[in-house]
Design an enzyme around this catalytic site. Structure first.
Site, mmCIF file in Angstrom:
data_model
loop_
_atom_site.group_PDB
_atom_site.id
_atom_site.type_symbol
_atom_site.label_atom_id
_atom_site.label_comp_id
_atom_site.label_asym_id
_atom_site.label_seq_id
_atom_site.Cartn_x
_atom_site.Cartn_y
_atom_site.Cartn_z
ATOM 1 N N TRP A 83 0.819 -1.212 0.000
ATOM 2 C CA TRP A 83 0.000 0.000 0.000
ATOM 3 C C TRP A 83 0.858 1.269 0.000
ATOM 4 O O TRP A 83 0.347 2.369 -0.100
ATOM 5 C CB TRP A 83 -0.911 0.026 1.237
ATOM 6 N N GLU A 122 -4.731 0.813 6.756
ATOM 7 C CA GLU A 122 -4.597 1.373 8.110
ATOM 8 C C GLU A 122 -5.485 0.624 9.099
ATOM 9 O O GLU A 122 -5.068 0.308 10.209
ATOM 10 C CB GLU A 122 -4.996 2.857 8.121
ATOM 11 N N CYS A 127 13.184 -0.105 16.605
ATOM 12 C CA CYS A 127 12.824 0.147 18.011
ATOM 13 C C CYS A 127 11.715 -0.829 18.399
ATOM 14 O O CYS A 127 10.608 -0.445 18.756
ATOM 15 C CB CYS A 127 12.380 1.603 18.184
HETATM 16 S S1 SF4 Z 1 18.049 4.374 20.176
HETATM 17 FE FE1 SF4 Z 1 16.126 4.821 21.170
HETATM 18 S S2 SF4 Z 1 14.662 5.137 19.501
HETATM 19 FE FE2 SF4 Z 1 16.451 4.064 18.683
HETATM 20 S S3 SF4 Z 1 15.983 1.863 18.827
HETATM 21 FE FE3 SF4 Z 1 17.098 2.428 20.656
HETATM 22 S S4 SF4 Z 1 15.483 2.914 22.129
HETATM 23 FE FE4 SF4 Z 1 14.546 2.976 20.124
#
Ligand code: SF4
Length: 387
Positions: free
Chosen positions: A56, A69, A222
């Protein structure tokens, strides 16, 4: 901007400069601080190199983006992909979705869970046809009034389809931002601040790419467990990383264990080899889906007695409860169930829709035409393999 509840026990120059920049950014007449500029720049560069190639993503069609979404709201990308393709084949336009039968819509959603999403897509398509001439609206105030579209879904659609600078705050973004500022409380208790942070950070020139990028950062770098900080474009300014507490964040709510219900379920056979199924009421959990009838086992009651009582109360018929077919454990968001499923033989009475919208005798060969919740699909599989 109210000061975010940061971990102030270990202040660093970077922490202070980030908070300072955010404070300054509240004054919309001033240019954003250099940290914000750096966060935008590094994230967009990273996205240019490592952003995911999703079906998408190249689309600018608000309908397709809306479908993606909504499907992604509680479901992972790899699960969504085949459903997304199938959905657009079945309902290629908003008008096509609006005029479809609800059963057809629920069948297309079967297995994705959280069926209110499908019912809301259907209803919203009808609203768009009746109130917006079948054209997906491009104003936040209109989009947010559509059934099933909250603030973050609206932001996702408007930024992706029209490149509008509307922020998002889905689960991935909450986690990234909570770590970025080392939030010292569960994200859901700091929603106003996190929304503000998402708005302040949003790149006004490239909102489409920025929102997609921050979602990708949360999904691929993250991540909830073991974030890949050494390769993260935000590591320089990330407070959690710089304090070495990224694995402890975001803080989670302390949750009571999910309540558990034991359910007696009947697969009722008649003399013609048909099975009795019922359609759940529209309102409430799994509304509009079909199921095998049954109900909650009361204290001191056997499974067999429960099934007999429930079928009498819900359908007004008498049955004989036979052998156990299968036991299915399933978890919903707020409770767990154990379905104790028995073969049953129809004895007497005309089945009535006393506590459901409809009842129907069907053959095992025809049962796939009806949308069932996931736990009931396991019962159908058991019927096929054990017969
Ligand atoms: S540096 Fe901070 S934002 Fe980046 S992956 Fe690590 S915890 Fe997540």
């Amino acid at each position: 901007m109210p000061r975010l509840p940061l971990d102030n026990h270990k202040p660093t120059a970077k922490n202070l400069s980030l908070q300072h920049s955010l404070d300054r950014a509240d004054d919309r007449d001033r240019p954003p601080g250099f940290v914000i500029v750096s966060l935008r720049h590094t994230l967009l560069s990273w996205y240019g190199q490592f952003g995911r190639d999703l079906p998408w993503r190249q689309s600018r069609d608000p309908y397709s983006l809306w479908v993606s979404e909504v499907m992604l709201q509680q479901t992972q990308v790899k699960t969504v992909m085949p459903y997304y393709e199938r959905w657009l084949n079945l309902f290629p336009t908003i008008e096509g979705l609006a005029i479809a039968e609800q059963q057809q819509v629920l069948k297309a959603w079967e297995g994705l869970g959280y069926y209110a999403r499908a019912r809301n897509l259907h209803r919203a398509a009808q609203v768009i046809v009746s109130h917006h001439d079948g054209v997906f609206p491009d104003r936040l105030v209109d989009v947010i009034q559509l059934p099933g579209i909250g603030r973050t879904t609206a932001g996702g659609i408007l930024s992706a389809a029209f490149n509008q600078p509307v922020a998002i705050l889905d689960g991935n973004v909450k986690r990234v931002l909570a770590r970025l500022v080392a939030l010292q409380m569960p994200p859901n208790r700091a929603l106003a601040d996190l929304w503000q942070l998402s708005e302040v950070l949003l790149d006004q020139q490239q909102p489409r790419d920025f929102n997609q990028a921050i979602m990708d950062l949360g999904a691929t770098v993250c991540t909830p467990h073991q974030p890949l900080c050494p390769i993260c474009p935000w590591k320089e300014h990330c407070q959690a990383y710089n304090q070495g507490i990224q694995a402890k964040l975001p803080m989670s709510e302390t949750r009571a264990p999910l309540p558990h219900k034991s359910i007696g379920v009947a697969v009722i056979w008649n003399d013609r080899g048909q099975i009795l199924i019922d359609r759940r009421r529209q309102e409430g959990l799994l509304g509009g889906l079909w199921e095998f009838p049954g109900g909650k086992v009361e204290a001191g009651e056997t499974i067999e007695a429960c099934i007999q009582r429930e079928i009498r109360e819900e359908l007004g018929i008498e049955i004989a409860v036979g052998d156990r077919l299968i036991v299915v454990d399933h978890a919903y968001s707020h409770f767990r169930v154990t379905l104790n499923v028995h073969h049953c033989r129809y004895i007497s009475g005309e089945p009535q829709a006393i506590e459901c919208d409809e009842v129907r005798w069907v053959t095992l060969a025809d049962i796939d035409q009806y949308p069932f919740p996931k736990a009931n699909v396991q019962i159908i599989d058991a019927l096929r393999t054990k017969d």
